[in-house]
Design a protein around this motif. Structure first.
Motif, PDB file in Angstrom:
ATOM      1  N   ALA A  47      -0.875 -56.360  45.423  1.00  0.00           N
ATOM      2  CA  ALA A  47      -0.583 -56.730  43.992  1.00  0.00           C
ATOM      3  C   ALA A  47      -0.305 -58.584  44.418  1.00  0.00           C
ATOM      4  O   ALA A  47      -0.100 -59.024  45.198  1.00  0.00           O
ATOM      5  CB  ALA A  47       0.649 -56.378  43.808  1.00  0.00           C
ATOM      6  N   THR A  48      -0.501 -59.215  43.360  1.00  0.00           N
ATOM      7  CA  THR A  48      -0.636 -60.478  43.161  1.00  0.00           C
ATOM      8  C   THR A  48       0.344 -60.700  41.998  1.00  0.00           C
ATOM      9  O   THR A  48       0.858 -61.911  41.649  1.00  0.00           O
ATOM     10  CB  THR A  48      -1.765 -60.784  42.987  1.00  0.00           C
ATOM     11  N   ARG A  49       1.378 -60.138  40.924  1.00  0.00           N
ATOM     12  CA  ARG A  49       2.071 -59.798  39.826  1.00  0.00           C
ATOM     13  C   ARG A  49       3.269 -58.768  39.974  1.00  0.00           C
ATOM     14  O   ARG A  49       2.932 -57.427  40.318  1.00  0.00           O
ATOM     15  CB  ARG A  49       1.868 -59.649  38.445  1.00  0.00           C
ATOM     16  N   LEU A  50       3.933 -58.764  39.959  1.00  0.00           N
ATOM     17  CA  LEU A  50       5.023 -58.187  39.473  1.00  0.00           C
ATOM     18  C   LEU A  50       5.930 -58.434  38.223  1.00  0.00           C
ATOM     19  O   LEU A  50       6.003 -59.999  37.820  1.00  0.00           O
ATOM     20  CB  LEU A  50       6.335 -58.374  40.714  1.00  0.00           C
ATOM     21  N   VAL A 102       6.363 -53.843  37.657  1.00  0.00           N
ATOM     22  CA  VAL A 102       4.471 -53.582  37.092  1.00  0.00           C
ATOM     23  C   VAL A 102       4.120 -54.026  38.304  1.00  0.00           C
ATOM     24  O   VAL A 102       5.134 -55.128  38.608  1.00  0.00           O
ATOM     25  CB  VAL A 102       3.647 -53.351  35.628  1.00  0.00           C
ATOM     26  N   LEU A 103       3.444 -53.882  39.325  1.00  0.00           N
ATOM     27  CA  LEU A 103       2.906 -54.355  40.582  1.00  0.00           C
ATOM     28  C   LEU A 103       1.323 -53.625  39.506  1.00  0.00           C
ATOM     29  O   LEU A 103       1.086 -52.720  39.750  1.00  0.00           O
ATOM     30  CB  LEU A 103       2.806 -53.722  41.588  1.00  0.00           C
ATOM     31  N   SER A 104       0.679 -55.397  39.844  1.00  0.00           N
ATOM     32  CA  SER A 104      -0.422 -55.212  39.146  1.00  0.00           C
ATOM     33  C   SER A 104      -1.717 -56.164  40.556  1.00  0.00           C
ATOM     34  O   SER A 104      -0.746 -57.646  40.378  1.00  0.00           O
ATOM     35  CB  SER A 104      -0.751 -55.803  38.193  1.00  0.00           C
ATOM     36  N   PRO A 105      -2.828 -56.049  40.679  1.00  0.00           N
ATOM     37  CA  PRO A 105      -3.578 -56.933  40.900  1.00  0.00           C
ATOM     38  C   PRO A 105      -3.660 -58.163  40.113  1.00  0.00           C
ATOM     39  O   PRO A 105      -3.833 -58.077  38.878  1.00  0.00           O
ATOM     40  CB  PRO A 105      -4.826 -55.895  41.513  1.00  0.00           C
ATOM     41  N   GLU A 106      -4.354 -58.978  40.214  1.00  0.00           N
ATOM     42  CA  GLU A 106      -4.845 -60.664  40.170  1.00  0.00           C
ATOM     43  C   GLU A 106      -5.532 -60.260  39.138  1.00  0.00           C
ATOM     44  O   GLU A 106      -5.572 -60.297  37.534  1.00  0.00           O
ATOM     45  CB  GLU A 106      -5.270 -61.529  40.771  1.00  0.00           C
ATOM     46  N   HIS A 107      -6.546 -59.639  38.934  1.00  0.00           N
ATOM     47  CA  HIS A 107      -7.551 -59.185  38.085  1.00  0.00           C
ATOM     48  C   HIS A 107      -6.873 -58.038  36.671  1.00  0.00           C
ATOM     49  O   HIS A 107      -7.077 -58.826  35.514  1.00  0.00           O
ATOM     50  CB  HIS A 107      -8.915 -58.922  38.097  1.00  0.00           C
TER      51      HIS A 107
END
Length: 284
Positions: free
Chosen positions: A199-202, A274-279
């Motif tokens: 992931a890149t965002r939390l 929430v964990l999310s990828p950059e896109h």
């Protein structure tokens, strides 16, 4: 792929490399969690001192009340350091190759810590006009500041990742290690092992963090955070370096992070995140 998680633990370390505080809730600031690594112990020349070369620092406890930073040591009276900013001008602090500034907390604090650690040291705090930037090479145009952390203001780890490491240690007939070895700020639950590296965002209600760099670990993780002893030299570093959860070579555990938004938000245990990828996150 976006995945849901929750915050299971929050820790601050008011004095770099001393014991941390398990927090039920804590405010997020632009430079990380409130009161986290706002003080540093240095030698007489301003070079930072940590558990890397002084493992006994793990045995010094910390607390914060409404007016003081409190430092404790076995069989010693407590040291009370006023939270009010000292009148001393900022002078040199060196953290690795980085030069920054710190305000000296005076001779009483220096004498107490020197006696407790058996070496001549000073205690310094982050100045009000702190300008220590997180790596521009890594962050590009994003400007983020940090206090006396090694390089990044936040460290995020996951319970499932620790379980995976301990399973590998068990295979090698080595004892498990607690999360305290890795000195995280946020611990998250309900994720697959090492999902934090994908992931890149939390983010959660009102805040967003950029998970911007896997954290390469040093010999501090070999120090028992209760006793200050190194019971199994080289571990868990050796086991981590044999695992393949990060593409680079080395011993990695947890993700370094910076604050994208949410200054002033209170983070708390059990908060959904929430964990999310950059896109799928907000572009930098």
């Amino acid at each position: 792929m976006t995945s849901s998680a929750s915050i299971s633990a929050l820790y601050i370390y008011p004095v770099k490399s001393l014991a941390g505080i398990d927090m039920p809730a804590v405010m997020l600031t632009g430079e990380g969690l409130a009161f986290d690594r706002r003080w540093v112990i240095t030698d007489e020349r301003g070079n930072f001192v940590t558990q890397r070369d002084c493992p006994a620092m793990a045995t010094l406890g910390t607390a914060i009340d409404s007016e003081h930073l409190i430092i404790t040591a076995p069989s010693r009276r407590h040291l009370f350091v006023p939270l009010a900013e000292p009148a001393t001008p900022a002078d040199r602090v060196r953290i690795f190759k980085t030069e920054c500034q710190g305000q000296d907390e005076g001779d009483e604090a220096a004498a107490w810590l020197s006696a407790a650690l058996g070496r001549s040291v000073r205690l310094k705090r982050v100045p009000r006009d702190n300008r220590r930037r997180v790596s521009p090479q890594r962050l590009g145009e994003l400007v983020a500041l940090t206090g006396f952390a090694d390089g990044y203001p936040l460290l995020v780890t996951a319970s499932a990742s620790l379980a995976a490491l301990n399973a590998r240690l068990a295979e090698r007939e080595l004892p498990p290690v607690p999360m305290s070895r890795f000195r995280p700020n946020l611990v998250i639950d309900h994720t697959p092992a090492f999902a934090e590296h994908a992931a890149t965002r939390l983010g959660g209600e009102g805040f967003s963090l950029w998970l911007c760099k896997p954290c390469e670990r040093c010999r501090v993780v070999t120090v028992d955070q209760c006793s200050g002893e190194i019971l199994h030299p080289g571990e868990p570093l050796g086991t981590l370096s044999r695992m393949s959860h990060v593409e680079q070579k080395g011993a990695f555990f947890g993700e370094n992070a910076v604050v994208l938004s949410g200054e002033g938000v209170t983070l708390a245990r059990a908060m959904r995140v929430v964990l999310s990828p950059e896109h799928e996150g907000t572009a930098l």
